[in-house]
Design an enzyme around this catalytic site. Sequence first.
Site, PDB file in Angstrom:
ATOM      1  N   HIS A  37       0.842  -1.192   0.000  1.00 16.04           N
ATOM      2  CA  HIS A  37       0.000   0.000   0.000  1.00 16.04           C
ATOM      3  C   HIS A  37       0.882   1.250   0.000  1.00 16.04           C
ATOM      4  O   HIS A  37       1.273   1.736   1.066  1.00 16.04           O
ATOM      5  CB  HIS A  37      -0.904   0.019   1.235  1.00 16.04           C
ATOM      6  CG  HIS A  37      -1.790  -1.189   1.358  1.00 16.04           C
ATOM      7  ND1 HIS A  37      -1.312  -2.426   1.742  1.00 16.04           N
ATOM      8  CD2 HIS A  37      -3.122  -1.337   1.134  1.00 16.04           C
ATOM      9  CE1 HIS A  37      -2.324  -3.289   1.750  1.00 16.04           C
ATOM     10  NE2 HIS A  37      -3.422  -2.655   1.394  1.00 16.04           N
ATOM     11  N   HIS A 268      -3.979   3.159  -3.464  1.00 15.74           N
ATOM     12  CA  HIS A 268      -4.186   2.653  -2.101  1.00 15.74           C
ATOM     13  C   HIS A 268      -3.475   1.329  -1.845  1.00 15.74           C
ATOM     14  O   HIS A 268      -2.638   1.246  -0.944  1.00 15.74           O
ATOM     15  CB  HIS A 268      -5.676   2.476  -1.811  1.00 15.74           C
ATOM     16  CG  HIS A 268      -5.938   1.798  -0.492  1.00 15.74           C
ATOM     17  ND1 HIS A 268      -5.919   2.476   0.696  1.00 15.74           N
ATOM     18  CD2 HIS A 268      -6.196   0.496  -0.190  1.00 15.74           C
ATOM     19  CE1 HIS A 268      -6.150   1.618   1.685  1.00 15.74           C
ATOM     20  NE2 HIS A 268      -6.329   0.419   1.174  1.00 15.74           N
ATOM     21  N   GLU A 415     -17.469  -3.524  24.998  1.00 17.90           N
ATOM     22  CA  GLU A 415     -16.626  -4.714  25.151  1.00 17.90           C
ATOM     23  C   GLU A 415     -15.394  -4.675  24.249  1.00 17.90           C
ATOM     24  O   GLU A 415     -14.290  -5.042  24.669  1.00 17.90           O
ATOM     25  CB  GLU A 415     -17.436  -5.983  24.850  1.00 17.90           C
ATOM     26  CG  GLU A 415     -18.556  -6.279  25.833  1.00 17.90           C
ATOM     27  CD  GLU A 415     -19.863  -5.599  25.488  1.00 17.90           C
ATOM     28  OE1 GLU A 415     -20.858  -5.811  26.204  1.00 17.90           O
ATOM     29  OE2 GLU A 415     -19.884  -4.832  24.488  1.00 17.90           O
ATOM     30  N   HIS A 477     -28.837 -14.677  25.354  1.00 20.12           N
ATOM     31  CA  HIS A 477     -27.792 -14.488  26.355  1.00 20.12           C
ATOM     32  C   HIS A 477     -27.097 -15.790  26.743  1.00 20.12           C
ATOM     33  O   HIS A 477     -26.171 -15.765  27.558  1.00 20.12           O
ATOM     34  CB  HIS A 477     -28.382 -13.849  27.614  1.00 20.12           C
ATOM     35  CG  HIS A 477     -28.659 -12.381  27.469  1.00 20.12           C
ATOM     36  ND1 HIS A 477     -29.413 -11.867  26.445  1.00 20.12           N
ATOM     37  CD2 HIS A 477     -28.254 -11.312  28.209  1.00 20.12           C
ATOM     38  CE1 HIS A 477     -29.487 -10.553  26.570  1.00 20.12           C
ATOM     39  NE2 HIS A 477     -28.786 -10.191  27.624  1.00 20.12           N
TER      40      HIS A 477
END
Length: 666
Positions: A37, A268, A415, A477
């Site tokens: 890149h 890129h 998280e 859950h």
Amino acid sequence: MTRTPDLPPLVSGAIKPLADAIRALAMDAVQAANSGHPGMPMGMADAAAVLWTRHIKFDPADPAWPDRDRFGGWAAHGSMLVYSILHLIGVEGVTMEELKNFRQLGSKTPGHPEYGHTPGVETTTGPLGQGISTAVGMALAERMLNARYGDELVDHHTWVIASDGDLQEGVSQEAIALAGHWKLNRLIVLWDDNSISIDGSTDLSDTTDHGARFESAGWRVLRIDGHDPKAVDDALTQARLSDHPVLIACKTIIGKGAPTKAGTAGSHGAPLGAEEIEGARKAIGWTHAPFEIPSAVYDGWRSVADRGAKARDAWTQRHKASPDRAEFDARLSGETPKAALDALDAHIASLMSDKLALATRAASGKAIESFWDKIPGLVGGSADLTGSVNTLVKGQAPLSAENYAGQYIHYGVREHGMAAAMNGMTLHGGVRPYAGTFLVFSDYCPPAVRRSALINQPVIYIFTHDSIGLGEDGPTHQPVEHLSALRAIPNLAVFRPADAVEAAEAWRAALERKDGPTALILSRQKTPHLRAGDGVKNLSTRGAYVLSEADGPAQVTLIGTGTETALAVEAQAILKTRGVNARVVSAPSVDTFLDQDAAYRDSIVDPALPAVAVEAGLRWGWDALIGREGGFVGMTGFGASAPAEALYDHFGITAEAVAAQALERL
């Protein structure tokens, strides 16, 4: 102690040849590798040259010096930016030959920078968003250590170069929110605002005002022309004086200098091609051959070494004279103090005596209580589930912008940002983090957990509510596939303890580990005390052991983990009434056990005997231990909403089912 460098005025034109050296090396290395890149290094070369030659505090002769500035994150696909700089400033090992071997097997210049592999590389990034979120942890660690030892020993910045893609990743929002909330004014992010992604212009998918986003999170935002060295220099100087973290939006042209590909996605992620490189050389006035750097350019870059050596020498003198030297060095060593391990051993002895029935999440909390205050630098936390995951114990104070000396971090419902920040803390050194959430929400942080394992960082993850045993909250859950997924990550030690003793032993294994992360998988519901003996030896450390030997020659092996181990013990009693001698093996860490030598594995799980495993999760991964013909009592799909006892009966995870599976195989 000053927070701004004592620098001479920026000389007009002095930065251009230094920046062009980065452009040339990036073009040449990517072309030689036929992969890479070039666009980002070419676009950010001007800003990076100003940053490194005038602002970063770094000694190439000692890339691990504790009070160095951290170049803590960058858009890692543009790795030739950092490799070029490390070479130009004289970091040992980052030679021109290594640049020529960019992206080749065994080179110190892999496609994305790797911590521990290339000198001077502070972290492994790669996946977008990980650099900036890891840097937040580094910057927080600096403030935490500064709160204890002051500017004399800890006084540095964390720098980031972030791409458009980094800011689009969701974890970036978690990271910038935390940094702003904590007022991490030693964190400075240079945004490579080039408006180009792989698919083309960023407006194909994004119209976010990222500056406003950072400002709303409590950052100071500066907007500049990223190709104007004076504007960059002034912004960096202002940033060092800020009371808040700073985003410097550097408007740049990706692939700057390339005659037809500059400003386009074509620069890129692919070599520019010989013709484009020739045109770029003419455009920037670079007349030197590929991989040729004139001595005057090297001299310009080596000023970093001169400034860094002076700063390190001054710090070394302060360090030698500091009354806190021994404690500071001990914290940075990463060793767990003997006093903490002794306290944990005493706690295990009391558990053997008291024989308590506890949920293993509660047992984990009691273990933490026994040692936390004997480990300087230990910091707990949770993703807004503190009372449920038992990670906060009496005496721990919350960390905040007003109290960086706190020992407990409230991450909010973040998280992924939590896990990434813990990586940054351990990479920085001097801080040992642990934090918790529900096991099902580990789904939100695998990229950071995987990186903990990849870069050998001793982060401790607490994942509770580990099965259908959490009950009424239902299948959204109730984790069923998560144990298999975590065990599949190389170098992640996964412990699912069967009782309070095993929970404490898992903590001891985690605290003693320095070469990788540990995940403790803990229950919501109570489990009985199961361990016999005196508890002196840590039986969990090798992953599995014989919990209850057969009454006579064993005919079958029953293997349990976590709360289901008690079902294996009950099944052993049922089988005895039917004249079958069963051995019960507790396997708190299946992955650890599978890494043991064959002799040990065979001594615990005899390959000549049929085996039945019981675990309230999916079977994936268990065949390595029980074989394709082995029995398995567990889940085959998602759970349901009901009390835990009803769910175990409904899904057939019972002692009777374990015994029946054993009888079928005799």
